[in-house]
Scaffold this motif. Structure first.
Motif, short mmCIF file in Angstrom:
data_model
loop_
_atom_site.label_atom_id
_atom_site.label_comp_id
_atom_site.label_asym_id
_atom_site.label_seq_id
_atom_site.Cartn_x
_atom_site.Cartn_y
_atom_site.Cartn_z
N GLU A 290 36.52 -8.36 -17.13
CA GLU A 290 35.81 -7.64 -16.35
C GLU A 290 36.83 -6.69 -15.31
O GLU A 290 37.39 -7.50 -14.62
N LEU B 216 32.83 -10.90 -10.22
CA LEU B 216 31.83 -11.02 -9.14
C LEU B 216 32.34 -12.66 -8.31
O LEU B 216 32.06 -12.67 -7.18
N VAL B 217 32.83 -13.50 -9.20
CA VAL B 217 33.13 -14.94 -8.56
C VAL B 217 34.44 -14.98 -8.07
O VAL B 217 34.64 -15.12 -6.76
N ARG C 231 37.77 -15.71 -18.57
CA ARG C 231 36.87 -15.69 -17.80
C ARG C 231 36.51 -17.18 -17.42
O ARG C 231 36.05 -17.38 -16.25
N GLY D 13 32.81 -4.50 -10.89
CA GLY D 13 31.58 -5.47 -10.52
C GLY D 13 31.11 -4.84 -9.30
O GLY D 13 31.71 -4.21 -8.63
N ALA E 90 24.39 -10.81 -13.83
CA ALA E 90 24.80 -9.33 -13.71
C ALA E 90 24.47 -8.60 -14.92
O ALA E 90 24.43 -9.07 -16.04
N SER F 206 23.02 -7.03 -9.57
CA SER F 206 24.44 -6.99 -9.79
C SER F 206 24.84 -6.42 -11.02
O SER F 206 23.89 -6.35 -11.93
N GLN G 224 27.11 -13.53 -10.57
CA GLN G 224 27.72 -13.05 -11.79
C GLN G 224 26.72 -13.41 -12.81
O GLN G 224 26.60 -12.78 -13.93
N GLY H 35 34.64 -15.01 -13.54
CA GLY H 35 34.31 -13.35 -13.73
C GLY H 35 34.67 -12.83 -12.46
O GLY H 35 35.01 -13.41 -11.46
N VAL I 14 28.63 -5.80 -14.01
CA VAL I 14 29.91 -5.81 -14.52
C VAL I 14 30.26 -4.89 -15.58
O VAL I 14 29.31 -4.29 -16.38
#
Length: 341
Positions: A218, A179-180, A172, A221, A333, A204, A330, A177, A206
């Protein structure tokens, strides 16, 4: 006579470097060389296969070459800010793969150096800039075919291909992550199609639904975001089944006050062959548009911006605004817990 721009590729860790280099060459830029350092020999092999005439050059020599105008990078995400900052301080503009950074501190550092040096920092959001259906949609939205855009739904499913992923893919800290790493695409699309300069993350979440042996990874998301005049929902995942004839069934729905557009970017599942399908519904009726021949504009505009010191490829600050929003989503989340865990 138009000045021919020269660029270098530094950071061959993701296959997105292929279209970044290929499209710049197609627009008339000259690749002065590439740094062969990589975390994934398969990417380097693929690069050499596609660009056999390009020369490997040491990283320091590329940074120090005053004839190079631009550095492009698809390095490991956590390493992209360092490469971008060094390039800007060497007097070069920058195009990186998404995500442009993995921490908010990196975002602030990039912004500070870009301001100090006056260099361009751009992110190649490939799920918009290398998708011809997205170009067609932008034209239809601009001409008022669906009225004012009030909402988007962006779906970004991907195939995991676990066996061929490099080790950093599952760290990560290396990619920031899900979402990034992925949802920055959909955040970019929300801002662009709604015309918003910024947004807030309403909620948000995940999850790791299917890889209990890699607890920090993850595979799912979601984000709900909102601007002053529009809202958006985003879903990203690593669940594309092997039986699908595409790496992901990426879709975008753009809702307007007078109609809507749906993009099926890479496949029309059990429907029309190929990708770049656009469906339009408005007061005039419904129709399907094959956008496969729509010209891509990002790379052409980026090179024009480098020459003219303009901001036609994307507004000033857009790349870092998207990155900040992805990092905020992120960071806040909620974590969905796998049943039975």
């Amino acid at each position: 006579m138009t000045y021919t721009l020269r660029f270098a590729a530094i950071g061959l860790d993701h296959r997105h470097i292929f279209h970044m280099v290929g499209e710049l060459i197609a627009q008339g830029a000259v690749c002065a060389g590439y740094c062969p350092l990589t975390s994934d020999p398969r990417v380097l092999d693929g690069f050499r296969e596609r660009f056999p005439d390009l020369a490997p050059v040491s990283r320091d020599a590329l940074f120090d070459d005053p004839s190079i105008d631009v550095v492009v990078s698809a390095a490991i995400p956590r390493d992209r800010p360092e490469i971008a900052i060094r390039a800007m301080r060497a007097g070069k503009d920058v195009m990186v793969d998404k995500p442009g950074a993995t921490t908010l501190d990196q975002v602030e550092a990039i912004e500070q150096v870009a301001t100090e040096t006056g260099r361009i920092f751009s992110i190649c959001f490939s799920e918009r800039f290398v998708v011809r259906a997205c170009e067609a949609a932008s034209r239809l939205v601009a001409t008022g075919e669906i009225g004012r855009v009030v909402q988007t739904v962006g779906l970004g499913p991907h195939r995991l291909n676990r066996a061929i992923r490099p080790a950093w893919f599952f760290e990560r800290a290396a990619h920031g992550g899900i979402l990034v790493d992925i949802a920055s695409h959909q955040i970019d699309q929300f801002l662009f199609y709604t015309g918003a300069r910024d947004a807030e993350i309403v909620s948000s979440a995940v999850a790791n639904h299917a890889l209990p042996d890699i607890p920090d990874f993850e595979d799912y998301g979601e984000i709900l975001l909102r601007s002053a005049s529009a809202s958006g929902f985003i879903r990203v995942d690593w669940f594309t089944p092997d039986g699908l004839d595409a790496w992901g069934d990426g879709r975008l729905v753009i809702l307007g006050t007078d109609g809507y557009i749906e993009l099926r970017k890479y496949i029309d599942i059990a429907g029309r062959p190929g990708g770049d399908h656009l469906f339009l519904a408005n007061a005039s009726g419904t129709r399907h548009i094959d956008a496969g021949h729509e010209p891509l504009t990002y790379f052409r505009n980026f090179l024009a911006d480098v020459r003219d010191r303009t901001a036609t490829a994307m507004p000033d600050g857009h790349a870092l605004t998207v990155t900040r929003l992805a990092l905020k989503a992120q960071g806040s989340a909620a974590r969905i817990v796998r049943a039975g865990a």
